[in-house]
Design a protein around this motif. Structure first.
Motif, PDB file in Angstrom:
ATOM      1  N   LEU A  45       4.241   1.365  -0.686  1.00  0.00           N
ATOM      2  CA  LEU A  45       5.070   1.992  -2.320  1.00  0.00           C
ATOM      3  C   LEU A  45       4.329   2.459  -3.529  1.00  0.00           C
ATOM      4  CD1 LEU A  45       7.150   1.399  -3.712  1.00  0.00           C
ATOM      5  CD2 LEU A  45       6.552  -0.613  -4.101  1.00  0.00           C
ATOM      6  N   GLY A  46       3.050   1.652  -3.548  1.00  0.00           N
ATOM      7  CA  GLY A  46       1.794   1.973  -3.839  1.00  0.00           C
ATOM      8  C   GLY A  46       1.157   3.105  -4.136  1.00  0.00           C
TER       9      GLY A  46
ATOM     10  N   LEU B 247       4.807   5.843  -5.510  1.00  0.00           N
ATOM     11  CA  LEU B 247       4.556   5.235  -6.947  1.00  0.00           C
ATOM     12  C   LEU B 247       3.232   6.479  -7.399  1.00  0.00           C
ATOM     13  CD1 LEU B 247       5.277   2.030  -7.326  1.00  0.00           C
ATOM     14  CD2 LEU B 247       6.428   4.199  -8.354  1.00  0.00           C
TER      15      LEU B 247
ATOM     16  N   SER C 211       0.453  -1.720  -0.211  1.00  0.00           N
ATOM     17  CA  SER C 211      -0.026  -0.106  -0.275  1.00  0.00           C
ATOM     18  C   SER C 211       0.764   1.343  -0.344  1.00  0.00           C
ATOM     19  CB  SER C 211      -0.858   0.001   1.257  1.00  0.00           C
ATOM     20  OG  SER C 211      -1.786  -1.310   1.036  1.00  0.00           O
TER      21      SER C 211
END
Lengths: 227, 106, 544
Positions: free
Chosen positions: A35-36, A39, A33
């Motif tokens: 990292l998402g 990004l 979550s």
């Protein structure tokens, strides 16, 4: 899993209810979550970045015209709005803090405060837009500018409306996210074991604040010293 | 357990005091940037404004968004994004900046 | 299973798999299974491939004769615009990543699904909504700006449905962004135990590199289209020369994405080729790390060269010089890959199955396309051939001779895994040959035409160019037939094809360790990886 509704603290179980089936563990899910969301924020950097690039080029090409146009902005309202957003970032950070500790009432309070401050920002922005339109500063057929810098000024205002408009759209989306969070918080969904949605929304909200931190000096504070 | 990039090196507890301190710093910096704008520093006005904006942004990213306590991976992601934006701005600007260099453009 | 042509058939397919676990439209339209979502994409992009092909057919028909006699100039402008838009945004960019990437990446890393399954489904819906906007524009008269949307024509003068098309492309861009985001997070956080980065299949590496481009580049396209749309709707003047706006600025912002976009289209195909060449040479990929790093290098360097599309636009000569030099550099990692594939085949045990035919086709045609790219990177040459058919031939060699051949090779290679059926090998080989011949007959004459000076985007041309144009149109008809064949026999095989074993090619890779078709959760027992990829030895051939 018992939600201690009446009490001050909610303990969400660290187990199956929030763990999605394709993940091996909550830690892995949380990693994914975070990292998402980061990004996604990088995509937003590039998204706004296109407009900032256009701004940079034109400001360099037409520095006098941009400075002249910038003096038509209301510095008071701009500064107040900046302060409003900074306050909302504080309340958002406190909301995340409360969620992680399972403190339901403070969480709801801070979320509501963030929403109020966000709404205030949008209200002030709307007032500014109305003034600009009244003063014939909206580009297009109705644009009317006193002085020799009319053409670059119209460029400036094109960028101003595009950039702040896009920013305002992001604030509205943030407002929607906060509403969902508030409803879920009221049901006691967030607690010591799981507060990821609040954290992720917090990251988004802070990012939108950072965009404004750059928009403010670039749009409101050019050429202020000339008069 | 797969070896993955942990998003936070450990569950870091940030005190509300830190948040309030950052908040006050941000307000002070905002007031400063507005005030300095009315002082004539020539070309340095822009530099000062941008430096202050970067400091404010850094405070938000490091403390409010917890990057100070996050993994190297997360820091790399942010730096990467900013670097890519610099590529866009820098190379595009190099075109406009160098247009006047050849006398044929008269 | 070395070079033997015969694949041992399986008596009946496995009991429950991802295809038959649930029936009904809702189970497909609301699925979270990455494999089903891949098939949803397959259906959509196939539709748009044939729509784009229809526009191509009309273009080639018009160009049979020198006079502009089939359609009016304005209509012709719409045809090449829609051909480009549909083929790029609604076919090529999603193709391999959204179909093969979605299907295979979780399996190749030993995971049950992507990191964000619901986001994956949302990506498909976003793609469909964007496509519908564009379809609406097509049906209501189309757009004539060229797929490149250059200002100020697109913002001020064009009478086509610029806004609807722009909105469609804008929306679909987010499908791409979210897919890339999903892949990056999945590859970082969900690899099986023991699966370190340098044990990943090269297909995964190339999709990781592709995802970097999707995430970093597409947002700039989105905001640029946003600017075009608001300029048209609200009469803002960001690119308006009358206000001092600069149309070249649009081109910088547009090509910042659109050049890396071509690497979005080719990198996944390169990943497919790595897998196919290894399997059908029965040999580990030569220089694995070089190929892996080359993928990332292409993604990074690809962002530094966009100005080579603008050598004659009014960009400064110095910027042109910088972009020219950088464009030479970006060819190096691609060349490394071609050398490494060739070295892989050297002294390998070559098997001439259909996927390998496509891989051979790819390597040859991509090399031609890539080398002609170096011609174009040379500023002096590009001044002469810019906006001619030389450019068109160049990019079709890469996009069709390269990317589409990679896509078809991949579809044949993994068809047994996806459908549980074997396609008819003889017919498939024939189709590959037809495509190869048709392709070269279509596009090689265009190199000559461009060099001789025939400009692009014109519906009429001087009579001396007719012979080559007729050859090109003849080739296009053959190519069209070639494309219809696989669609026909793939569909046929779903009903009448022989059942496929888990590992019909004797390949390495986790996706072959599970039944064909796989169960919904991919692996009956979650795999653990303890070896490098591409190791061929008897114990690797397990039936799942």
């Amino acid at each position: 899993m018992a939600d201690a509704r009446g009490a001050g603290v909610v303990h969400a179980a660290d187990g199956p209810r929030e763990l999605q089936h394709h993940f091996d563990s909550m830690a892995q899910q949380k990693d994914a979550s975070s990292l998402g969301m980061w990004l996604f924020l990088v995509t937003e950097i590039l998204f706004f970045g296109g407009l900032f690039t256009a701004y940079t080029i034109y400001r360099w090409m037409y520095s006098a015209g941009f400075a002249d146009a910038s003096r038509h902005m209301d510095v008071r309202l701009g500064t107040i709005n900046t302060a409003v957003l900074i306050c909302s970032s504080l309340t958002m950070a406190m909301a995340v803090h409360s969620a992680a500790r399972g403190r339901r009432r403070p969480l709801m309070g801070f979320l509501a405060a963030t929403m109020v401050l966000g709404a205030a920002f949008l209200g002030i922005k709307a007032r500014e837009y109305a003034e600009h339109i009244e003063n014939h500063l909206f580009p297009g057929a109705g644009f009317h500018y006193a002085g020799p810098h009319g053409r670059p000024a119209e460029l400036f205002f094109s960028l101003y409306f595009a950039m702040t408009g896009l920013h305002a759209l992001h604030m509205i989306v943030g407002f929607g996210l906060l509403t969902v969070l508030l409803v879920q918080a009221r049901k006691g969904r967030y607690g010591t074991g799981w507060s990821t949605p609040v954290e992720m929304t917090g990251l988004y909200w802070h990012f939108v604040d950072i965009v404004w931190i750059f928009l403010f000096p670039l749009l409101y504070l050019i050429g202020r010293h000339a008069h | 357990m797969p070896v993955t990039g942990q998003s936070e090196t450990h569950e870091h507890v940030v005190s509300p005091g830190s948040y309030v301190a950052v908040f006050l710093a941000l307000l002070v910096l905002t007031a400063t940037t507005t005030a300095v704008a009315f002082v004539d520093l020539g070309p340095w006005n822009t530099v000062v404004a941008l430096v202050i904006a970067f400091i404010k942004a850094a405070l938000v990213v490091l403390i409010f968004m917890h990057i100070r306590w996050s993994s190297r991976m997360m820091k790399l992601v942010i730096v990467g994004g900013l670097f890519w934006l610099l590529i866009l701005m820098g190379l595009t600007f190099s075109d406009f900046a160098s247009r006047g260099w050849l006398p044929i453009y008269n | 299973m070395a070079a033997a042509e015969y694949i041992e058939p399986v008596a009946s397919p496995p009991r429950e798999n991802y295809l038959n676990v649930k029936y009904g439209v809702k189970s497909w339209l609301l699925t979270r299974d990455h494999k089903r979502i891949a098939l949803l994409y397959l259906a959509s992009i196939t539709f748009f491939f044939f729509l784009g092909g229809l526009f191509a057919l009309l273009i080639r028909l018009e160009l049979l004769t020198p006079a502009g006699d089939l359609v009016q100039a304005e209509t012709y402008n719409k045809l090449f615009t829609m051909h480009g838009l549909v083929m790029i945004f609604f076919f090529l960019i999603p193709s391999i990543p959204a179909v093969l990437g979605n299907f295979l990446i979780p399996m190749m890393i030993g995971a049950k699904d992507l990191a964000f399954p619901r986001l994956n489904l949302l990506s498909w819906y976003i793609y469909v909504v964007g496509a519908l906007f564009t379809l609406w524009a097509v049906v209501h008269g189309g757009v004539d700006t060229g797929w490149t949307f250059y200002t100020p024509y697109s913002t001020a003068s064009s009478n086509g449905h610029v806004i609807a098309t722009a909105v469609g492309v804008f929306i679909t861009g987010f499908s791409s962004i979210l897919t890339g985001l999903n892949f990056i997070v999945t590859i970082h956080t969900m690899r099986a135990p023991g699966l370190t980065w340098f044990r990943l299949p090269l297909f995964v590496w190339s999709h990781y590199a592709t995802s970097l481009i999707m995430v970093l580049g597409t947002p700039v396209l989105a905001v640029t289209i946003f600017m075009v749309a608001v300029e048209r709707i609200f009469r803002l003047g960001i690119f308006d020369p009358a206000l001092g706006g600069d149309p070249i600025l649009f081109q910088h912002l547009f090509w910042f994405y659109s050049h890396p976009a071509v690497y979005i289209m080719i990198l996944p195909a390169m990943g497919v080729i790595s897998e196919i060449v290894s399997t059908f040479s029965r040999k580990s990929i030569f220089g694995y790390k070089f190929v892996a790093f080359a993928s990332v290098a292409i993604a990074v360097l690809g962002f530094l060269v966009w100005g080579h599309h603008m050598f004659v636009s009014g960009q400064s000569v110095y910027a042109g010089l910088i972009f020219s030099v950088l464009s030479f550099f970006v060819a190096i990692p691609s060349a490394v890959k071609v050398f490494n594939w060739t070295a892989t085949m050297y002294r390998g045990s070559i098997s001439w199955r259909t996927p390998m035919l496509y891989a051979f086709g790819f390597i040859g045609l991509f090399t031609i396309g890539g080398l002609t790219g170096l011609f174009l990177a040379t500023l002096g040459v590009d001044v002469h051939v810019h906006d001619t058919y030389f450019i068109i031939a160049h990019f079709h060699y890469i996009m069709v001779g390269g990317a589409i051949m990679g896509y078809l090779g991949g579809m044949h290679y993994w068809w047994p895994k996806i459908s549980g059926k074997l396609y008819p090998e003889g017919l498939a080989k024939f189709a590959a040959l037809v495509i190869f011949v048709g392709f070269n007959l279509t596009f090689f004459p265009q190199f000559i035409l461009g060099y001789m000076g025939m400009p692009r985007r014109y519906h009429a041309y001087p009579p001396e160019f007719q012979v080559l144009n007729v050859m090109s149109t003849a080739g296009a008809s053959i190519l069209g037939i070639g494309y219809i064949l696989p669609m026909a026999y793939f569909i046929w095989s779903m009903r009448y094809g022989r059942n496929a074993p888990a590992n019909p090619w004797g390949a390495t890779g986790l996706e072959w360790q599970t039944p064909s078709p796989p169960p919904t959760e991919n692996f009956i027992v979650p795999p653990v990886v303890d070896r490098d990829p591409y190791i061929y030895s008897p114990e690797v051939e397990t039936i799942g």
